[in-house]
Enzyme design. Structure first.
Site, PDB file in Angstrom:
ATOM      1  N   GLU A 367       0.787  -1.250  -0.062  1.00  0.00           N
ATOM      2  CA  GLU A 367      -0.094  -0.119   0.054  1.00  0.00           C
ATOM      3  C   GLU A 367       0.961   1.152  -0.021  1.00  0.00           C
ATOM      4  O   GLU A 367       0.506   2.419   0.678  1.00  0.00           O
ATOM      5  CB  GLU A 367      -1.030  -0.065   1.131  1.00  0.00           C
ATOM      6  CG  GLU A 367      -2.159  -1.059   1.033  1.00  0.00           C
ATOM      7  CD  GLU A 367      -3.063  -0.967   1.878  1.00  0.00           C
ATOM      8  OE1 GLU A 367      -3.682  -0.044   2.093  1.00  0.00           O
ATOM      9  OE2 GLU A 367      -3.604  -2.304   2.348  1.00  0.00           O
ATOM     10  N   GLY A 368       1.992   1.358  -0.721  1.00  0.00           N
ATOM     11  CA  GLY A 368       2.784   2.260  -0.892  1.00  0.00           C
ATOM     12  C   GLY A 368       4.015   2.166   0.117  1.00  0.00           C
ATOM     13  O   GLY A 368       3.983   2.280   1.471  1.00  0.00           O
TER      14      GLY A 368
HETATM   15  N1  COS Z   1      -6.536  11.449  -4.475  1.00  0.00           N
HETATM   16  C1  COS Z   1      -7.308  11.858  -5.226  1.00  0.00           C
HETATM   17  N2  COS Z   1      -6.280  12.240  -6.336  1.00  0.00           N
HETATM   18  C2  COS Z   1      -5.016  12.188  -6.311  1.00  0.00           C
HETATM   19  C3  COS Z   1      -4.566  11.612  -5.111  1.00  0.00           C
HETATM   20  C4  COS Z   1      -5.338  11.274  -4.139  1.00  0.00           C
HETATM   21  N3  COS Z   1      -4.923  10.800  -2.908  1.00  0.00           N
HETATM   22  N4  COS Z   1      -3.085  11.354  -5.426  1.00  0.00           N
HETATM   23  C5  COS Z   1      -2.845  11.858  -6.597  1.00  0.00           C
HETATM   24  N5  COS Z   1      -4.088  12.493  -7.296  1.00  0.00           N
HETATM   25  C6  COS Z   1      -4.248  12.928  -8.646  1.00  0.00           C
HETATM   26  C7  COS Z   1      -3.394  13.918  -8.968  1.00  0.00           C
HETATM   27  O1  COS Z   1      -4.030  15.340  -8.255  1.00  0.00           O
HETATM   28  C8  COS Z   1      -3.211  13.943 -10.564  1.00  0.00           C
HETATM   29  O2  COS Z   1      -4.661  14.368 -10.850  1.00  0.00           O
HETATM   30  P1  COS Z   1      -4.619  15.410 -12.222  1.00  0.00           P
HETATM   31  O3  COS Z   1      -4.069  14.430 -13.509  1.00  0.00           O
HETATM   32  O4  COS Z   1      -5.942  15.738 -12.260  1.00  0.00           O
HETATM   33  O5  COS Z   1      -3.397  16.478 -12.327  1.00  0.00           O
HETATM   34  C9  COS Z   1      -3.175  12.623 -10.732  1.00  0.00           C
HETATM   35  O6  COS Z   1      -3.811  11.978  -9.465  1.00  0.00           O
HETATM   36  C10 COS Z   1      -1.707  11.901 -10.908  1.00  0.00           C
HETATM   37  O7  COS Z   1      -1.064  12.433  -9.648  1.00  0.00           O
HETATM   38  P2  COS Z   1       0.476  12.356  -9.630  1.00  0.00           P
HETATM   39  O8  COS Z   1       1.070  13.037 -10.746  1.00  0.00           O
HETATM   40  O9  COS Z   1       0.884  12.600  -8.047  1.00  0.00           O
HETATM   41  O10 COS Z   1       0.766  10.839 -10.009  1.00  0.00           O
HETATM   42  P3  COS Z   1       2.286   9.978  -9.959  1.00  0.00           P
HETATM   43  O11 COS Z   1       2.149   9.160 -11.279  1.00  0.00           O
HETATM   44  O12 COS Z   1       3.373  10.964  -9.862  1.00  0.00           O
HETATM   45  O13 COS Z   1       1.987   8.914  -8.652  1.00  0.00           O
HETATM   46  C11 COS Z   1       2.468   8.372  -6.350  1.00  0.00           C
HETATM   47  C12 COS Z   1       2.093   9.358  -7.399  1.00  0.00           C
HETATM   48  C13 COS Z   1       3.690   7.512  -6.628  1.00  0.00           C
HETATM   49  C14 COS Z   1       2.185   8.857  -4.901  1.00  0.00           C
HETATM   50  C15 COS Z   1       1.451   7.031  -6.538  1.00  0.00           C
HETATM   51  O14 COS Z   1       1.627   6.324  -7.972  1.00  0.00           O
HETATM   52  C16 COS Z   1       1.294   5.907  -5.574  1.00  0.00           C
HETATM   53  O15 COS Z   1       0.690   6.201  -4.525  1.00  0.00           O
HETATM   54  N6  COS Z   1       2.052   5.039  -5.607  1.00  0.00           N
HETATM   55  C17 COS Z   1       2.046   3.675  -4.792  1.00  0.00           C
HETATM   56  C18 COS Z   1       1.078   2.813  -5.213  1.00  0.00           C
HETATM   57  C19 COS Z   1       0.693   1.833  -4.165  1.00  0.00           C
HETATM   58  O16 COS Z   1       0.470   2.072  -2.982  1.00  0.00           O
HETATM   59  N7  COS Z   1       1.073   0.435  -4.510  1.00  0.00           N
HETATM   60  C20 COS Z   1       0.758  -0.778  -3.841  1.00  0.00           C
HETATM   61  C21 COS Z   1      -0.703  -1.070  -4.080  1.00  0.00           C
HETATM   62  S1  COS Z   1      -1.580  -1.708  -2.987  1.00  0.00           S
HETATM   63  S2  COS Z   1      -0.957  -3.186  -2.180  1.00  0.00           S
END
Ligand code: COS
Length: 390
Positions: A367-368
């Site tokens: 979960e990240g």
């Molecule tokens: N709630 C709502 N929207 C969100 C959000 C949230 N918590 N986080 C990001 N967004 C939105 C952003 O605002 C952005 O929107 P726009 O396209 O309208 O501008 C879009 O989503 C993309 O966000 P961002 O640019 O931050 O995305 P990235 O590709 O840079 O990824 C991370 C960000 C690394 C934080 C994300 O990919 C992540 O959480 N990765 C881990 C995943 C994970 O937990 N994996 C385990 C699976 S479950 S075991």
């Protein structure tokens, strides 16, 4: 007896305190150690948690089995913390019902909610959340699994991996590239039922703390158009919003493990005689106990701050990331100290602290991972700094 003074903190109301006391009593009577088949143990735990009403907290919507219309984050944190203190697998069984159905709670159609959430809440259906792929874990937007619209249906092709409940789930919320745009804006969420032709469990995965886990394969898997959860192209946000709720609860599970480790360490330190006194009489042991107790309280403050803020309706992406990172990393250290205090016995297979030592490790990854939480916190801190101040 675990420290319960945190329940006096202003983050909670009396209903939370009652919930914790009732669950503690239920867990002490109903959660016993399991042996052997982890799938059977997990199914049994889901059924028991459902029958006792605890799974109702994992879904939102009173009309479809939920305890409340909106998930009470503090309640699910208290549930996870308490269950984790008793059994890692019981916590897992509860948590995955919530994570696996979270997208439906947040974005499901009324029909989807009736069809799936009611059974998740009663323990009659097991849910799974299928986001990660062999080539994209942290970088969700790089996923390659596709969902092609065809004649009113969707056709899924690709793989998902590290899917908890994989192999025993009745349905999976699957994220796939639906092609509305490149990157994160071109993903959608779908619910796929077990047994759908073209969907198979490609591999079962064994880990250091066994629980149902699998790699999934979709090959021309056709699902009806009404299986999409939320709007087309919004899958990334659906996934992130789901994680915003459940990341805070991962922190709570880590707290439960850490509290159990401290309890075990105190019990050993106050009884074990060495050089004419107990281990607890040595200042070097007291130093460890102080670090453990303080680390737990610091992690609990961050965890319940995030949960409380979310229950006030705030966006808690940053707070949830701080809580998850701190609680899981702290719990790892606390558990390691507990193993050290138990000495040789602490590494004997099946000893409570040995089990905790294995159970905690994955929480720093799933979960990240901690590094993803750092990325989230740093980005938000920098963005806030860049904003003009009034
Ligand atoms: N709630 C709502 N929207 C969100 C959000 C949230 N918590 N986080 C990001 N967004 C939105 C952003 O605002 C952005 O929107 P726009 O396209 O309208 O501008 C879009 O989503 C993309 O966000 P961002 O640019 O931050 O995305 P990235 O590709 O840079 O990824 C991370 C960000 C690394 C934080 C994300 O990919 C992540 O959480 N990765 C881990 C995943 C994970 O937990 N994996 C385990 C699976 S479950 S075991």
């Amino acid at each position: 007896m675990s420290d319960k003074t945190y329940l006096d903190w202003p983050f909670f109301d009396d209903a939370h305190r009652r919930l914790e006391a009732e669950l503690e009593d239920w867990a002490a009577r109903n959660i016993t150690g399991h042996h052997g088949d982890v799938d059977a143990a997990c199914r049994d735990l889901v059924a028991r948690l459902g029958a006792a009403g605890w799974l109702r907290y994992a879904v939102g919507g009173t009309g479809c089995g939920g305890r409340f219309d909106v998930i009470d984050t503090r309640a699910i944190c208290l549930l996870r913390e308490t269950l984790a203190r008793h059994s890692g697998l019981a916590d897992f069984a509860f948590a995955m019902q919530g994570l696996g159905s979270g997208a439906l709670t947040l974005h499901g159609s009324p029909e989807q909610k009736q069809r799936y959430l009611t059974k998740v809440a009663s323990g009659e259906a097991i849910a799974a959340f299928a986001l990660s792929e062999p080539g994209s874990g942290s970088d969700v937007a790089a996923m390659e699994c596709t969902a092609r619209a065809e004649g009113g249906d969707y056709v899924l092709d690709g793989e998902k991996t590290w899917i908890s409940n994989g192999g025993i789930a009745d349905f999976y919320v699957v994220f796939a590239r639906s092609g509305e745009a490149a990157g994160s804006r071109g993903l959608s969420a779908f619910v796929v039922e077990a047994g759908t032709p073209g969907f198979e469990i490609a591999e079962r995965i064994e880990t250091i703390a066994p629980h149902p886990l699998a790699r999934l394969r979709f090959s021309g898997c056709r699902i009806p158009g009404n299986s999409r959860v939320g709007a087309p192209g919004q899958g990334f946000k659906v996934a992130m919003q789901t994680l915003d709720i459940f990341r805070t609860s991962v922190a709570a599970a880590a707290l439960g493990f850490a509290r159990r480790a401290l309890d075990e360490a105190l019990s050993r330190a106050t009884k074990r005689k060495m050089f004419g006194q107990t281990l607890a009489d040595f200042q070097i042991t007291q130093s460890k106990i102080a670090q453990m107790a303080t680390g737990i309280d610091a992690a609990a403050l961050l965890t319940y701050r995030a949960a409380w803020l979310r229950d006030l309706g705030r966006t808690v992406t940053r707070e949830a990331a701080m809580a998850k990172m701190t609680a899981t990393e702290t719990a790892q250290q606390v558990i390691d100290m507990a193993v050290q205090i138990w000495g040789g016995l602490g590494v004997v297979s099946g000893h409570p602290v040995e089990k905790l030592y294995r159970e905690i490790r994955a929480l720093r990854i799933y979960e990240g991972a901690t590094e993803v939480q750092q990325l989230i916190i740093a980005r938000q801190t920098l963005a806030a700094f860049a904003q003009p101040r009034s």
